[in-house]
Write an enzyme that holds these catalytic residues in place. Structure first.
Site, PDB file in Angstrom:
ATOM      1  N   ARG A  58      74.938 -18.846   0.503  1.00  0.00           N
ATOM      2  CA  ARG A  58      75.458 -17.510   0.204  1.00  0.00           C
ATOM      3  C   ARG A  58      74.552 -16.739  -0.739  1.00  0.00           C
ATOM      4  O   ARG A  58      74.321 -15.532  -0.559  1.00  0.00           O
ATOM      5  CB  ARG A  58      76.874 -17.639  -0.377  1.00  0.00           C
ATOM      6  CG  ARG A  58      77.527 -16.331  -0.803  1.00  0.00           C
ATOM      7  CD  ARG A  58      77.344 -15.206   0.200  1.00  0.00           C
ATOM      8  NE  ARG A  58      77.749 -15.544   1.543  1.00  0.00           N
ATOM      9  CZ  ARG A  58      77.462 -14.820   2.616  1.00  0.00           C
ATOM     10  NH1 ARG A  58      76.728 -13.722   2.495  1.00  0.00           N
ATOM     11  NH2 ARG A  58      77.861 -15.191   3.810  1.00  0.00           N
ATOM     12  N   LYS A  67      66.378   3.362 -11.347  1.00  0.00           N
ATOM     13  CA  LYS A  67      67.785   3.237 -10.937  1.00  0.00           C
ATOM     14  C   LYS A  67      67.968   1.980 -10.092  1.00  0.00           C
ATOM     15  O   LYS A  67      68.265   2.026  -8.897  1.00  0.00           O
ATOM     16  CB  LYS A  67      68.213   4.491 -10.178  1.00  0.00           C
ATOM     17  CG  LYS A  67      68.180   5.744 -11.040  1.00  0.00           C
ATOM     18  CD  LYS A  67      68.481   6.996 -10.235  1.00  0.00           C
ATOM     19  CE  LYS A  67      68.412   8.230 -11.115  1.00  0.00           C
ATOM     20  NZ  LYS A  67      68.648   9.491 -10.361  1.00  0.00           N
ATOM     21  N   LYS A 101      61.385  13.526 -20.609  1.00  0.00           N
ATOM     22  CA  LYS A 101      62.381  14.110 -19.717  1.00  0.00           C
ATOM     23  C   LYS A 101      63.106  15.273 -20.386  1.00  0.00           C
ATOM     24  O   LYS A 101      62.851  15.600 -21.549  1.00  0.00           O
ATOM     25  CB  LYS A 101      63.354  13.028 -19.258  1.00  0.00           C
ATOM     26  CG  LYS A 101      62.660  11.822 -18.614  1.00  0.00           C
ATOM     27  CD  LYS A 101      63.587  11.000 -17.784  1.00  0.00           C
ATOM     28  CE  LYS A 101      63.926  11.701 -16.481  1.00  0.00           C
ATOM     29  NZ  LYS A 101      64.744  10.838 -15.589  1.00  0.00           N
ATOM     30  N   GLU A 152      58.636  15.923 -17.417  1.00  0.00           N
ATOM     31  CA  GLU A 152      59.580  16.502 -16.463  1.00  0.00           C
ATOM     32  C   GLU A 152      59.915  17.932 -16.870  1.00  0.00           C
ATOM     33  O   GLU A 152      60.178  18.206 -18.047  1.00  0.00           O
ATOM     34  CB  GLU A 152      60.859  15.661 -16.432  1.00  0.00           C
ATOM     35  CG  GLU A 152      61.967  16.240 -15.572  1.00  0.00           C
ATOM     36  CD  GLU A 152      63.280  15.498 -15.773  1.00  0.00           C
ATOM     37  OE1 GLU A 152      63.558  14.591 -14.975  1.00  0.00           O
ATOM     38  OE2 GLU A 152      64.014  15.833 -16.743  1.00  0.00           O
ATOM     39  N   ASP A 187      61.736  18.685 -11.306  1.00  0.00           N
ATOM     40  CA  ASP A 187      63.033  18.059 -11.078  1.00  0.00           C
ATOM     41  C   ASP A 187      64.049  19.048 -10.521  1.00  0.00           C
ATOM     42  O   ASP A 187      64.300  20.098 -11.121  1.00  0.00           O
ATOM     43  CB  ASP A 187      63.555  17.462 -12.386  1.00  0.00           C
ATOM     44  CG  ASP A 187      64.822  16.659 -12.191  1.00  0.00           C
ATOM     45  OD1 ASP A 187      64.844  15.801 -11.294  1.00  0.00           O
ATOM     46  OD2 ASP A 187      65.792  16.896 -12.938  1.00  0.00           O
TER      47      ASP A 187
END
Length: 301
Positions: A103, A138, A170, A204, A225
């Site tokens: 599994r 992510k 960012k 960004e 972005d």
């Protein structure tokens, strides 16, 4: 796909411990200690294979836990494209070990092959544009090594590995600077002074009017972005006119939009969906229990 072995072994060990913390009571109570099992990995739908290093580690570690010899594992290479019905691998070993790992091995193969298959579809979509499809951070916590190897198996590229190995300024960083009254260009130039010359610096932006101040600091990469297609094309034009920076498009990229995004002239398209939205692929591991010394037949196709 040059998957690091130690992190893979760590992930697999944790998965086996989760699945059988005190052993496999069913196999240990039911199966003779010397019984041998032959398992065949077969595709039930088309796709791209990934995760074989994890599968091999699962069967090997299970054998060690069961006190038996290492199983014989034969898998097609990661990155192999296959059709429904194709045999992708075979495993022979003690039945208790094979069933203990079954599994965990199959879960990882299905999940990672799903990522590789979705990535391959994105790569096909941008063919001929010159843009590279890259993943993001992510990833499933603890599975980054495996998931990013799956992206490579599907033909994609990896973005920065972690917060530790590249500068990526960012929107939240810029918001803090503005709140503190710090000039963005000056702050970005100071970043250059504080990191090694080999460290990439990416910034960004989410509006065209932010570009001038950012480009003045000479970043290596500019991330546009959540831009419209029109603004992406204009952003590419402005960066090319005054900088040698690469241009990355990011934000909500889907399979049905990635081609148009790539055609704006960007160098990179980062896609969180590669690791966030890929469904598990339908693969089956069919096990046959046989007497000790039995041999498998046939070839992978």
């Amino acid at each position: 796909m040059n998957t690091p072995t130690d992190p893979v072994a760590t992930v697999v060990a944790a998965a086996l411990a989760e699945d059988a913390p005190w052993g496999d009571v069913t196999s240990e109570a039911l199966l003779p200690e010397g019984a041998v099992a032959h398992a065949e990995l077969r595709a039930r739908e088309p796709g791209v294979l990934a995760g074989t290093a994890a599968a091999v580690a699962a069967f090997g570690q299970a054998a060690a836990l069961c006190g038996g010899a290492l199983p014989r594992c034969e898998f097609a290479p990661d990155g192999t494209r296959f059709a429904a019905g194709d045999v992708l691998g075979r495993v022979s070993g003690t039945a208790r070990a094979v069933l203990r790992a079954e599994r965990v091995a199959l879960n990882l193969l299905q999940h990672l092959s799903g990522i590789a298959t979705l990535t391959a579809r994105f790569i096909t979509a941008v063919d001929g544009t010159g843009a590279r499809v890259v993943d993001t951070r992510k990833t499933t916590p603890g599975l980054r090594v495996l998931e990013r190897a799956a992206v490579r198996a599907g033909g994609g590229r990896n973005h920065r590995w972690s917060l530790s190995d590249a500068v990526l300024v960012k929107d939240n960083h810029l918001a803090v600077l503005l709140a503190e009254g710090v000039d963005v260009t000056t702050a970005l130039r100071r970043v250059r002074e504080r990191v090694p010359h080999t460290t990439s610096v990416e910034v960004e932006v989410d509006r065209l009017d932010q570009l001038e101040a950012v480009l003045a600091a000479e970043p290596d990469v500019v991330m546009l972005d959540n831009f419209s297609l029109e603004d992406l094309a204009e952003g590419v034009r402005r960066v090319r006119a005054s900088s040698r920076a690469l241009v990355e498009a990011s934000g909500g990229v889907r399979l049905d939009t990635v081609a148009a995004i790539a055609r704006t002239g960007v160098d990179l398209v980062s896609v969180g969906a590669l690791t966030q939205n890929a469904r598990t692929l339908d693969l089956g591991l069919d096990v046959e229990v046989a007497a000790p010394g039995a041999a498998t037949t046939g070839v992978l196709r």
